[in-house]
Each structure stands twice: as C-alpha cells, then as structure tokens.
Design a protein around this motif. Structure first.
Motif, PDB file in Angstrom:
ATOM      1  N   LEU A   1      39.957  -6.761   7.604  1.00  0.00           N
ATOM      2  CA  LEU A   1      40.417  -5.909   8.693  1.00  0.00           C
ATOM      3  C   LEU A   1      41.538  -5.005   8.210  1.00  0.00           C
ATOM      4  CD1 LEU A   1      40.553  -8.510  11.622  1.00  0.00           C
ATOM      5  CD2 LEU A   1      38.666  -6.992  10.975  1.00  0.00           C
ATOM      6  N   ASP A   2      41.728  -3.898   8.908  1.00  0.00           N
ATOM      7  CA  ASP A   2      42.793  -2.975   8.505  1.00  0.00           C
ATOM      8  C   ASP A   2      44.159  -3.622   8.723  1.00  0.00           C
ATOM      9  OD1 ASP A   2      43.616  -2.458  11.241  1.00  0.00           O
ATOM     10  OD2 ASP A   2      41.905  -1.124  11.405  1.00  0.00           O
ATOM     11  N   ASP A   3      45.201  -2.984   8.180  1.00  0.00           N
ATOM     12  CA  ASP A   3      46.544  -3.576   8.163  1.00  0.00           C
ATOM     13  C   ASP A   3      47.158  -3.724   9.548  1.00  0.00           C
ATOM     14  OD1 ASP A   3      46.401  -3.734   5.436  1.00  0.00           O
ATOM     15  OD2 ASP A   3      47.487  -1.865   5.066  1.00  0.00           O
ATOM     16  N   THR A   4      46.622  -3.017  10.530  1.00  0.00           N
ATOM     17  CA  THR A   4      47.139  -3.150  11.893  1.00  0.00           C
ATOM     18  C   THR A   4      46.501  -4.328  12.613  1.00  0.00           C
ATOM     19  OG1 THR A   4      47.532  -0.762  12.043  1.00  0.00           O
ATOM     20  CG2 THR A   4      47.413  -1.988  14.115  1.00  0.00           C
ATOM     21  N   ALA A   5      45.189  -4.446  12.516  1.00  0.00           N
ATOM     22  CA  ALA A   5      44.472  -5.477  13.275  1.00  0.00           C
ATOM     23  C   ALA A   5      44.646  -6.875  12.694  1.00  0.00           C
ATOM     24  CB  ALA A   5      42.991  -5.133  13.343  1.00  0.00           C
ATOM     25  N   GLY A   6      44.670  -6.991  11.369  1.00  0.00           N
ATOM     26  CA  GLY A   6      44.731  -8.305  10.740  1.00  0.00           C
ATOM     27  C   GLY A   6      45.890  -9.162  11.224  1.00  0.00           C
ATOM     28  N   PRO A   7      47.125  -8.673  11.161  1.00  0.00           N
ATOM     29  CA  PRO A   7      48.256  -9.487  11.621  1.00  0.00           C
ATOM     30  C   PRO A   7      48.188  -9.833  13.107  1.00  0.00           C
ATOM     31  CG  PRO A   7      49.014  -7.706  10.210  1.00  0.00           C
ATOM     32  CD  PRO A   7      47.568  -7.438  10.492  1.00  0.00           C
ATOM     33  N   VAL A   8      47.648  -8.923  13.922  1.00  0.00           N
ATOM     34  CA  VAL A   8      47.536  -9.197  15.359  1.00  0.00           C
ATOM     35  C   VAL A   8      46.578 -10.352  15.603  1.00  0.00           C
ATOM     36  CG1 VAL A   8      46.753  -8.269  17.577  1.00  0.00           C
ATOM     37  CG2 VAL A   8      48.121  -6.843  16.048  1.00  0.00           C
ATOM     38  N   VAL A   9      45.440 -10.340  14.948  1.00  0.00           N
ATOM     39  CA  VAL A   9      44.449 -11.403  15.125  1.00  0.00           C
ATOM     40  C   VAL A   9      45.005 -12.747  14.652  1.00  0.00           C
ATOM     41  CG1 VAL A   9      42.180 -12.230  14.393  1.00  0.00           C
ATOM     42  CG2 VAL A   9      42.490  -9.829  14.997  1.00  0.00           C
TER      43      VAL A   9
ATOM     44  N   SER B   1      38.413  -7.991  21.053  1.00  0.00           N
ATOM     45  CA  SER B   1      38.785  -8.587  22.329  1.00  0.00           C
ATOM     46  C   SER B   1      39.240 -10.018  22.114  1.00  0.00           C
ATOM     47  CB  SER B   1      37.599  -8.586  23.306  1.00  0.00           C
ATOM     48  OG  SER B   1      37.241  -7.269  23.671  1.00  0.00           O
ATOM     49  N   CYS B   2      40.205 -10.447  22.908  1.00  0.00           N
ATOM     50  CA  CYS B   2      40.630 -11.840  22.921  1.00  0.00           C
ATOM     51  C   CYS B   2      39.709 -12.577  23.884  1.00  0.00           C
ATOM     52  CB  CYS B   2      42.084 -11.949  23.364  1.00  0.00           C
ATOM     53  SG  CYS B   2      42.685 -13.642  23.448  1.00  0.00           S
ATOM     54  N   GLY B   3      38.769 -13.351  23.353  1.00  0.00           N
ATOM     55  CA  GLY B   3      37.736 -13.956  24.164  1.00  0.00           C
ATOM     56  C   GLY B   3      36.452 -13.145  24.091  1.00  0.00           C
ATOM     57  N   HIS B   4      35.481 -13.483  24.953  1.00  0.00           N
ATOM     58  CA  HIS B   4      34.180 -12.826  24.932  1.00  0.00           C
ATOM     59  C   HIS B   4      34.275 -11.442  25.566  1.00  0.00           C
ATOM     60  CE1 HIS B   4      29.900 -12.156  25.191  1.00  0.00           C
ATOM     61  NE2 HIS B   4      29.653 -13.327  24.638  1.00  0.00           N
ATOM     62  N   PHE B   5      33.795 -10.431  24.867  1.00  0.00           N
ATOM     63  CA  PHE B   5      33.930  -9.051  25.333  1.00  0.00           C
ATOM     64  C   PHE B   5      33.172  -8.775  26.619  1.00  0.00           C
ATOM     65  CE2 PHE B   5      30.175  -9.070  22.701  1.00  0.00           C
ATOM     66  CZ  PHE B   5      29.308  -8.149  23.268  1.00  0.00           C
ATOM     67  N   GLU B   6      32.164  -9.612  26.968  1.00  0.00           N
ATOM     68  CA  GLU B   6      31.381  -9.396  28.178  1.00  0.00           C
ATOM     69  C   GLU B   6      31.787 -10.329  29.316  1.00  0.00           C
ATOM     70  OE1 GLU B   6      27.114  -7.671  26.684  1.00  0.00           O
ATOM     71  OE2 GLU B   6      27.371  -9.854  26.574  1.00  0.00           O
ATOM     72  N   ARG B   7      32.808 -11.159  29.093  1.00  0.00           N
ATOM     73  CA  ARG B   7      33.205 -12.138  30.107  1.00  0.00           C
ATOM     74  C   ARG B   7      34.684 -11.959  30.435  1.00  0.00           C
ATOM     75  NH1 ARG B   7      29.434 -16.608  27.031  1.00  0.00           N
ATOM     76  NH2 ARG B   7      27.503 -15.427  27.384  1.00  0.00           N
ATOM     77  N   LYS B   8      35.385 -13.045  30.717  1.00  0.00           N
ATOM     78  CA  LYS B   8      36.785 -12.917  31.135  1.00  0.00           C
ATOM     79  C   LYS B   8      37.644 -12.233  30.088  1.00  0.00           C
ATOM     80  CE  LYS B   8      36.902 -16.848  34.327  1.00  0.00           C
ATOM     81  NZ  LYS B   8      37.553 -18.148  34.648  1.00  0.00           N
ATOM     82  N   GLY B   9      37.338 -12.522  28.820  1.00  0.00           N
ATOM     83  CA  GLY B   9      38.111 -11.888  27.759  1.00  0.00           C
ATOM     84  C   GLY B   9      38.017 -10.378  27.795  1.00  0.00           C
ATOM     85  N   GLY B  10      36.859  -9.874  28.207  1.00  0.00           N
ATOM     86  CA  GLY B  10      36.668  -8.429  28.265  1.00  0.00           C
ATOM     87  C   GLY B  10      37.440  -7.756  29.385  1.00  0.00           C
ATOM     88  N   GLN B  11      38.007  -8.543  30.303  1.00  0.00           N
ATOM     89  CA  GLN B  11      38.795  -7.980  31.396  1.00  0.00           C
ATOM     90  C   GLN B  11      40.236  -7.707  30.989  1.00  0.00           C
ATOM     91  OE1 GLN B  11      38.402 -10.700  34.697  1.00  0.00           O
ATOM     92  NE2 GLN B  11      36.169 -10.785  34.518  1.00  0.00           N
ATOM     93  N   HIS B  12      40.625  -8.201  29.817  1.00  0.00           N
ATOM     94  CA  HIS B  12      41.994  -8.024  29.338  1.00  0.00           C
ATOM     95  C   HIS B  12      42.052  -6.869  28.342  1.00  0.00           C
ATOM     96  CE1 HIS B  12      43.579 -11.798  31.084  1.00  0.00           C
ATOM     97  NE2 HIS B  12      42.339 -12.209  30.935  1.00  0.00           N
ATOM     98  N   PRO B  13      43.234  -6.259  28.179  1.00  0.00           N
ATOM     99  CA  PRO B  13      43.344  -5.182  27.183  1.00  0.00           C
ATOM    100  C   PRO B  13      42.942  -5.684  25.806  1.00  0.00           C
ATOM    101  CG  PRO B  13      45.309  -5.274  28.564  1.00  0.00           C
ATOM    102  CD  PRO B  13      44.505  -6.496  28.881  1.00  0.00           C
ATOM    103  N   PRO B  14      42.244  -4.859  25.024  1.00  0.00           N
ATOM    104  CA  PRO B  14      41.817  -5.286  23.685  1.00  0.00           C
ATOM    105  C   PRO B  14      43.007  -5.548  22.777  1.00  0.00           C
ATOM    106  CG  PRO B  14      41.433  -2.940  23.985  1.00  0.00           C
ATOM    107  CD  PRO B  14      41.834  -3.477  25.325  1.00  0.00           C
ATOM    108  N   LEU B  15      42.799  -6.424  21.809  1.00  0.00           N
ATOM    109  CA  LEU B  15      43.833  -6.673  20.809  1.00  0.00           C
ATOM    110  C   LEU B  15      43.999  -5.474  19.883  1.00  0.00           C
ATOM    111  CD1 LEU B  15      42.914 -10.324  19.743  1.00  0.00           C
ATOM    112  CD2 LEU B  15      44.775  -9.616  21.245  1.00  0.00           C
ATOM    113  N   ALA B  16      42.912  -4.776  19.633  1.00  0.00           N
ATOM    114  CA  ALA B  16      42.947  -3.609  18.744  1.00  0.00           C
ATOM    115  C   ALA B  16      41.789  -2.685  19.084  1.00  0.00           C
ATOM    116  CB  ALA B  16      42.866  -4.049  17.280  1.00  0.00           C
ATOM    117  N   GLU B  17      42.062  -1.394  19.079  1.00  0.00           N
ATOM    118  CA  GLU B  17      41.042  -0.370  19.317  1.00  0.00           C
ATOM    119  C   GLU B  17      40.748   0.355  18.008  1.00  0.00           C
ATOM    120  OE1 GLU B  17      39.269   0.417  21.907  1.00  0.00           O
ATOM    121  OE2 GLU B  17      40.393   0.223  23.790  1.00  0.00           O
ATOM    122  N   ARG B  18      39.524   0.830  17.862  1.00  0.00           N
ATOM    123  CA  ARG B  18      39.107   1.627  16.702  1.00  0.00           C
ATOM    124  C   ARG B  18      39.505   0.953  15.396  1.00  0.00           C
ATOM    125  NH1 ARG B  18      35.186   3.512  18.239  1.00  0.00           N
ATOM    126  NH2 ARG B  18      35.147   4.954  16.479  1.00  0.00           N
TER     127      ARG B  18
END
Length: 261
Positions: free
Chosen positions: A43-51, A93-110
C-alpha cells in the motif's frame, strides 16, 4: 482495459496483514465475480500506517475491505495471455464495504495497491455441484511469520473463510506418520518463509461444510499433501493451531437463482 472482457467488475477484496499485506477477493458464484484470488500487495505510504494502527468501529466486522475501480479480473491471471495488471486503485473501508462498515467514512480514498505477486488464482465453476462428502480443504499462505488459511472454495453452496494459524512445534511428520528429521528451528524458518504461493491443505475427518470448518482456538491435524518439507519428503502432516477467524461468509456463496434446479 478491454471493455469487452466479461470479467470486468467491482471486485471487492478482504484486506489482510500488517507487516505484509494481502487481498483476498470476495467471490460469488456468478459472473464476473466467480474467482477465488489472493494477492500480495503493498500500500502507499499514506494508507499503510492507517490500516496498521486504526481501531475497528463495527464489532461484527473486525476486518477491512478494499473497493477497487472496475477492472478485468483476467488481468491478474498469471497464466493469461495479455499484459498483467500491476496495481489496483480504490478505497479502503473499515469493515465490509457493502454492510455497516460501508456506512462509515473510508479509511483511505484513491489508494494505490501495488500487486507484488499472485498468491492464488482460480476461476469458480458456477455449474459445479456441491458435495458434502468432499474433504474440508484450505489454502495456506503467508510471509513474515504470519500464516493464513483460506477455505478452498469449490461449488455452491459454499463458504469463504480466512483464519490466522500457527504450526505447532514438534508435530511435523512424514506421510508414514514418523516425525520429520528437520529440527524445530529449520521447520520454524520453513513455515515463516515458504508460503509466498498458496499451498493446498487437507483437514482429515471433516466434510466441506461451514459447521465443519476450523474454528479458533482448536488445533487440527493438517495434511500438506503437495508440499515438500526441508527434508525432501513428498507431503507432510503438522498440527495447526487456529488463532483468529478473520472472516467468514456463507450468504454470498449460494447458487444464483438462475442456476438452481
């Protein structure tokens, strides 16, 4: 991208790991999602540490998913004739992107996930008939000291499951049931380094049903029938301790109504 490719779709992925990242496609028994695919990615340097550092906000979805832009799954086929895809862009997404997890802001975009290797690739036969007498089987993969088992998906209805496991020291045997001559340090290194490509694993005495699946914290006798250990035998057995069930899904792997008799 070939717009006429019948494997183009939004191929959601389970995101695993920390030191080493993996993506496991969330399959269905209908086109274009009838593929079981496991990738090692960076993953890129922004997303990796967040995950690596975030806390899960949906208790019943203790995992992350990756939602890529539409692309042809065929571009990941290591036996394919065309050019190989080397990266995938999408959101995490934190959790399943089509379920409850998808209702929350994404951990990382693009986020750009660079494909380091194709750990496993198989197209699922949507017409295949499920057999309860088929032995429970998994795919073992992992690097950096972390081993995973992914259920080997075969025919609808089936289930998708990913576990973290550890090999129990001192339990590795040859096909005759005799303890392997390799010392424990050699075998520990073998399990930490060998499974960059998924290896088939049989779990004897269990049928291919969700209620027969391996569940933590149990320890099971596993047969690596196609894997050669350091001592060179063709196949070996070892006890695997299930540490954590990362993901389990049955509903998405029923036979579509169009294919039901």
């Amino acid at each position: 991208m070939n717009d006429g490719d019948m494997t183009i779709g939004t191929h959601g992925m389970l995101l695993l790991g920390g030191e080493v990242f993996y993506m496991s496609h969330l399959p269905m028994f209908e086109s274009p999602h009838n593929f079981q695919v496991i990738l090692e990615v960076s993953l890129d340097d922004t997303a990796g540490p967040v995950v690596r550092s975030h806390r899960h906000v949906v208790p019943e979805e203790p995992y992350d998913t990756f939602v890529p832009d539409d692309f042809p799954m065929s571009e990941l086929d290591p036996r394919g004739a065309g050019p190989r895809r080397t990266s995938i862009t999408g959101r995490i997404s934190c959790g399943h992107f089509e379920r409850k997890g998808g209702q929350h802001p994404p951990l990382a975009e693009r986020t750009v996930a660079n494909v380091q290797s194709v750990v496993y690739f198989a197209q699922l036969d949507v017409q295949a008939e499920h057999r309860d007498d088929r032995e429970l089987a998994y795919l073992c993969f992992g690097r950096g000291g972390q081993l995973y088992l992914a259920h080997d998906i075969s025919a609808a209805p089936d289930f998708d499951q990913v576990l973290t496991v550890r090999a129990v020291p001192g339990t590795a045997t040859n096909p005759l049931g005799e303890r392997l001559p390799d010392d424990e340090a050699t075998l520990e290194k073998f399990f930490a380094e060998h499974f960059a490509v998924a290896e088939p694993v049989g779990i004897g005495g269990r049928s291919n049903r969700p209620d027969q699946r391996v569940v933590p914290p149990e320890t099971v006798d596993a047969s690596f029938f196609a894997t050669a250990p350091p001592s060179g035998f063709h196949g070996f057995g070892v006890q695997l301790e299930a540490e954590r069930e990362v993901y389990i899904e049955t509903g998405d792997l029923r036979k579509p109504k169009a294919h039901q008799s």
